[in-house]
Motif scaffolding. Structure first.
Motif, short mmCIF file in Angstrom:
data_model
loop_
_atom_site.label_atom_id
_atom_site.label_comp_id
_atom_site.label_asym_id
_atom_site.label_seq_id
_atom_site.Cartn_x
_atom_site.Cartn_y
_atom_site.Cartn_z
N LEU A 9 0.85 -1.19 0.00
CA LEU A 9 0.00 0.00 0.00
C LEU A 9 0.88 1.24 0.00
O LEU A 9 1.53 1.56 1.00
CB LEU A 9 -0.93 -0.02 1.22
CG LEU A 9 -1.98 1.08 1.35
CD1 LEU A 9 -2.72 1.30 0.03
CD2 LEU A 9 -2.97 0.73 2.45
N ILE A 10 0.93 1.93 -1.12
CA ILE A 10 1.81 3.09 -1.29
C ILE A 10 1.14 4.35 -0.74
O ILE A 10 -0.04 4.59 -0.99
CB ILE A 10 2.15 3.30 -2.78
CG1 ILE A 10 2.80 2.04 -3.36
CG2 ILE A 10 3.06 4.51 -2.98
CD1 ILE A 10 2.97 2.08 -4.86
N SER A 56 -8.18 3.36 -1.03
CA SER A 56 -7.03 3.20 -1.93
C SER A 56 -7.51 2.57 -3.23
O SER A 56 -8.63 2.07 -3.32
CB SER A 56 -5.95 2.32 -1.28
OG SER A 56 -6.41 0.98 -1.16
N ILE A 57 -6.66 2.62 -4.24
CA ILE A 57 -7.02 2.04 -5.54
C ILE A 57 -6.01 0.98 -5.94
O ILE A 57 -4.83 1.04 -5.57
CB ILE A 57 -7.11 3.12 -6.63
CG1 ILE A 57 -5.77 3.84 -6.78
CG2 ILE A 57 -8.21 4.12 -6.33
CD1 ILE A 57 -5.71 4.81 -7.93
N ASP A 77 -2.80 4.89 -2.01
CA ASP A 77 -3.70 5.67 -1.16
C ASP A 77 -4.16 6.92 -1.90
O ASP A 77 -3.36 7.65 -2.47
CB ASP A 77 -2.96 6.08 0.12
CG ASP A 77 -3.79 7.05 0.96
OD1 ASP A 77 -4.69 6.57 1.66
OD2 ASP A 77 -3.55 8.27 0.88
N VAL A 78 -5.48 7.16 -1.91
CA VAL A 78 -6.02 8.39 -2.51
C VAL A 78 -6.88 9.16 -1.50
O VAL A 78 -7.57 10.11 -1.86
CB VAL A 78 -6.86 8.09 -3.78
CG1 VAL A 78 -5.96 7.55 -4.89
CG2 VAL A 78 -7.99 7.12 -3.48
N ALA A 79 -6.81 8.74 -0.24
CA ALA A 79 -7.59 9.42 0.80
C ALA A 79 -6.91 10.70 1.25
O ALA A 79 -7.55 11.59 1.82
CB ALA A 79 -7.81 8.48 1.99
N LYS A 80 -5.61 10.80 1.02
CA LYS A 80 -4.86 12.00 1.39
C LYS A 80 -4.11 12.53 0.17
O LYS A 80 -3.95 11.83 -0.83
CB LYS A 80 -3.86 11.68 2.52
CG LYS A 80 -4.52 11.32 3.84
CD LYS A 80 -3.48 11.10 4.94
CE LYS A 80 -4.15 10.79 6.27
NZ LYS A 80 -3.15 10.56 7.36
#
Length: 262
Positions: free
Chosen positions: A5-6, A21-22, A44-47
């Protein structure tokens, strides 16, 4: 097997797992002559993140950006509604997301992925919008840059002239005078201001006039412009297709201008 998970801290991984995340792909592992795809890789696209995608031509940079956009589109609604995507398409390739990828169905099946269309919204420069429609190129809306939002430095960058040379000095004087009037203006207003300017000789005025006449034919500028609120919509993928300027003579800096302004 552990998921990769990046862009997420260990604490957030523990708390949220892969939520928000995607899925990017799988870890490519080579041991001797054996090659395998192992751990799943998520982003991660939440931040907020700054991500640098690098590689030689044809290695999949644009493809990877498309995967990121499609991954955001596939997020649950309660997460997706907090994210808006703008893609600046300099090569005219992302309109294909409107259609399912049936060509590679077997490969998608191997990855347990579904071939489907995505409701992307494509914006084309206003001067090319009708032409694209007539040619059957999928586009949804025209877009333009509001002329009165550009300053003299922008115009000099577009025309590749120095603001300290005669042409640049006249452009700066005319644009600053129009801005002081406090109203929206178009290229015709700029041309009139150049014509009535009495501190420059005719050769310089003609040179400036010719440049703005060319800019008018680029089909990118208007008095009203496109509002950022029309481009940035929750859960929406917006594509600004500026590929028309890839081969337009004298318009080398236009793509950079659009990217910079947006």
């Amino acid at each position: 097997m552990y998921d990769i998970l990046i862009g997420r801290s260990e604490a957030d991984k523990e708390k949220y797992g892969v939520q928000g995340s995607i899925f990017l792909g799988k870890h490519y592992v080579k041991m001797g002559q054996t090659v395998s795809l192992s751990n799943k890789v998520y982003l991660d696209v939440a931040k907020s993140h700054i991500v640098f995608v690098v590689g030689k031509r044809g290695s999949g940079k644009s493809y990877s950006l498309g995967v990121i956009a499609e991954g955001i589109y596939d997020l649950p609604d309660e997460i997706k509604k907090n994210i808006a995507v703008i893609m600046l398409d300099t090569m005219g390739i992302y309109w294909t997301m409107k259609y399912p990828n049936n060509k590679e169905k077997e490969l998608l099946d191997e990855w347990e992925l579904e071939s489907k269309s995505i409701n992307v919204q494509i914006f084309t420069p206003i001067g090319f919008y009708n032409e694209c429609k007539e040619k059957g190129i999928p586009t949804d809306f025209p877009f333009s840059i509001k002329i009165s939002e550009l300053n003299a430095e922008d115009w000099c960058m577009i025309f590749n002239v120095l603001i300290t040379e005669s042409i640049g000095i006249l452009i700066e004087r005319v644009i600053n005078n129009l801005k002081e009037e406090g109203r929206d203006y178009d290229i015709n207003d700029i041309l009139k201001a150049v014509e009535t300017e009495d501190r420059s000789d005719k050769i310089i005025k003609d040179a400036v006039e010719n440049r703005f006449l060319v800019a008018e034919r680029w089909g990118l500028f208007s008095k009203e412009g496109t509002l950022i609120e029309d481009l940035v919509l929750p859960g929406q993928i917006t594509i600004l297709d500026v590929s028309a300027y890839a081969t337009t003579s004298g318009a080398e800096n236009l793509r950079s201008l659009v990217i910079g302004l947006v």
